[in-house]
Design a protein around this motif. Sequence first.
Motif, short mmCIF file in Angstrom:
data_model
loop_
_atom_site.label_atom_id
_atom_site.label_comp_id
_atom_site.label_asym_id
_atom_site.label_seq_id
_atom_site.Cartn_x
_atom_site.Cartn_y
_atom_site.Cartn_z
N ALA A 28 109.03 63.55 44.08
CA ALA A 28 107.65 63.36 44.55
C ALA A 28 107.18 64.58 45.33
O ALA A 28 106.04 65.04 45.18
CB ALA A 28 107.57 62.11 45.43
N VAL A 29 108.09 65.14 46.12
CA VAL A 29 107.73 66.35 46.89
C VAL A 29 107.49 67.51 45.94
O VAL A 29 106.50 68.25 46.05
CB VAL A 29 108.84 66.69 47.90
N PHE A 30 108.37 67.63 44.95
CA PHE A 30 108.27 68.71 43.95
C PHE A 30 106.93 68.60 43.20
O PHE A 30 106.18 69.58 43.06
CB PHE A 30 109.44 68.58 42.98
N ASP A 31 106.56 67.40 42.81
CA ASP A 31 105.29 67.20 42.09
C ASP A 31 104.10 67.55 42.98
O ASP A 31 103.15 68.22 42.54
CB ASP A 31 105.17 65.74 41.61
N LEU A 145 104.80 72.73 53.39
CA LEU A 145 104.79 71.36 52.84
C LEU A 145 105.87 70.60 53.59
O LEU A 145 107.05 71.01 53.56
CB LEU A 145 105.07 71.38 51.33
N ALA A 146 105.49 69.55 54.30
CA ALA A 146 106.47 68.79 55.10
C ALA A 146 107.00 67.61 54.31
O ALA A 146 106.22 66.92 53.64
CB ALA A 146 105.82 68.30 56.39
N VAL A 147 108.29 67.40 54.41
CA VAL A 147 108.93 66.24 53.75
C VAL A 147 108.97 65.09 54.74
O VAL A 147 109.52 65.23 55.84
CB VAL A 147 110.36 66.61 53.30
N ASP A 148 108.33 64.02 54.39
CA ASP A 148 108.23 62.79 55.19
C ASP A 148 107.35 62.98 56.43
O ASP A 148 106.32 62.35 56.54
CB ASP A 148 109.61 62.26 55.58
N VAL A 149 107.74 63.80 57.35
CA VAL A 149 106.89 64.13 58.50
C VAL A 149 107.11 65.60 58.85
O VAL A 149 108.17 66.14 58.60
CB VAL A 149 107.23 63.29 59.77
N VAL A 170 100.38 70.14 53.74
CA VAL A 170 100.54 68.90 52.98
C VAL A 170 101.80 68.21 53.50
O VAL A 170 102.80 68.88 53.78
CB VAL A 170 100.72 69.17 51.46
N THR A 171 101.74 66.92 53.67
CA THR A 171 102.92 66.11 54.02
C THR A 171 103.11 65.06 52.95
O THR A 171 102.14 64.39 52.57
CB THR A 171 102.72 65.43 55.39
N VAL A 172 104.32 64.99 52.43
CA VAL A 172 104.63 63.96 51.42
C VAL A 172 105.53 62.93 52.08
O VAL A 172 106.61 63.25 52.56
CB VAL A 172 105.34 64.56 50.19
N THR A 173 105.02 61.68 52.15
CA THR A 173 105.86 60.62 52.71
C THR A 173 106.09 59.57 51.65
O THR A 173 105.57 59.69 50.53
CB THR A 173 105.23 60.00 53.98
N PHE A 174 106.86 58.55 52.00
CA PHE A 174 107.36 57.64 50.96
C PHE A 174 106.93 56.21 51.21
O PHE A 174 107.02 55.72 52.32
CB PHE A 174 108.89 57.75 50.90
N VAL A 194 100.25 62.81 51.35
CA VAL A 194 100.53 62.24 50.02
C VAL A 194 101.53 61.11 50.23
O VAL A 194 102.60 61.32 50.83
CB VAL A 194 101.14 63.31 49.08
N VAL A 195 101.16 59.90 49.82
CA VAL A 195 102.07 58.76 49.96
C VAL A 195 102.65 58.48 48.59
O VAL A 195 101.94 58.06 47.67
CB VAL A 195 101.31 57.51 50.48
#
Length: 483
Positions: A28-31, A145-149, A170-174, A194-195
């Motif tokens: 998801a982070v990669f996308d 780009l932050a992973v989760d937080v 951009v932050t990608v969380t789950f 991005v959730v």
Amino acid sequence: MEACYRADQAAAAAGVPGVRLMENAGRAVFDALRAAWPLGTIRGDVLVLCGPGNNGGDGFVVARLLAEAGWPVRLGLLGAREALKGDAAHHAARWRGAVATLAPGLLEGAGLVVDALFGAGLARPIEGMAAQTLSAIRERKLPVLAVDVPSGLQGDSGTVLGEVVAPANVTVTFFRPKPGHVLFPGRKFCGRLVVADIGIPESVLATIAPQLHRNQPPLWLQHWPQRTAESHKYHFGHALLLGGAEMTGAARLAARAALRVGAGLVSLAAPSEALAVYQLSSPSLIVLQGSDPRSLARRLQDPRYNALLIGPGLGVGEETSEAAEALLATGRACVLDADALSSFAGAPSRLFGAIKGPAVLTPHDGEFARLFPSLKGDRLQRASAAARESGAVVLLKGADAVIAAPDGRAALVENAPPFLATAGTGDVLSGLIVGLLAQGLPAFEAAAAGAWLLGAAAEQFGPGLISEDLPDCLPAIRAALDR
Ligand SMILES: NC(=O)C1=CN([C@@H]2O[C@H](COP(=O)(O)OP(=O)(O)OC[C@H]3O[C@@H](n4cnc5c(N)ncnc54)[C@H](O)[C@@H]3O)[C@@H](O)[C@H]2O)[C@H](O)CC1
Ligand SMILES: [K+]
């Protein structure tokens, strides 16, 4: 409010292997990365910074997927590779590239940083090489780009642990936002959120974090009033508002909002010297003489008033407190806002003792501090404690408004645009809530729906709005919800 949910909890509850969750998270982070920074748009390579836990594990997945897709990627690790455990160790083993020791020097040549240092497991202020590297990222203004937080942020509260945090583009969380993505200051460090759905069914979340909700229509739509051909206005309740003699604008804004949100009838009781002002404000508004406690007591004998609002523009003082007590004593659904809250500042237990039925308190930070001076913690914790203490639903207003119910439920408002910060929007909000209570929504859902509608109206009107623009935005929003 304990951690909303953790990887291991989610994986176990869902029966999904943690390594698969991590793979899905990394993908998801990669996308999200490729969508935000298409290959060739970054000046330099992608530097993935991994921490010693599962946040770092996500980073190893991201690095591997980037390399497999032909991206220029490097990886820096905080701590020894051998110290990695569990899912993170599994995915680190699948990384074929070099593992450099985390240091600010790694930033040379980097065009984008993936921050996979710390996530939900941040336990203390970040120091040493990690702190120096995050500071260097800020100084160089590198895209992140932050992973989760963003590392340094506490996911559950949005507070920064220590002074170090690298703001992300951009932050990608789950699976769902954490409070820290929505509450300030966390919200301002996340950039675009991005959730990602990584395969945890919503039902699992209900077991892990049953009490915390996103304030989106599905939270309250099942209570949304249905209008059919044979509906008539008495189906949609009768709201009674109290208006003051001076600040008449507040109650007029609230009344218009109550009408526009669909209350069947809206009455406004006011002192005789202000009647003309209210009568001219809206032909749809029923204006009644007398908002003093005696006139009120007589008025409230009428059971048709099923939702009551007191506060906007009433003035702070004993008369307002007594009027509030008269309304609350009826046990009917009540909204207390502004002056009605400030009038109890010195004696909150007098207010709490008067609450007999469904009640919604809508304090801003100052009113909240005066009513609940001893409560500590972040906004979510304080609003939840206030709801328990008062027995009322508490909507703590602000750009990151929080709604908390005495039964422990809470909802975070995510759709309040900054241009809502203009005089009178709180009056509109209290009118929306009382209008929804009149239509039968329970207190928590009425407060949540009211807050969401306020944000939706503001987003529809756009920057430059003033409060009186908001009620008339509601028909289009209601029509969309009715579909
Ligand atoms: N929620 C999910 O379904 C998924 C979450 N994933 C990722 O897992 C992390 C949470 O992993 P965890 O190991 O619990 O936490 P961290 O990686 O953030 O832990 C960091 C690690 O470092 C230690 N530590 C804490 N604070 C400090 C500090 N200031 N300095 C040095 N070291 C510190 C602590 O001991 C921790 O062990 C979550 O954020 C997601 O990114 C899953 O991978 C995917 C599904
Ligand atoms: K992170």
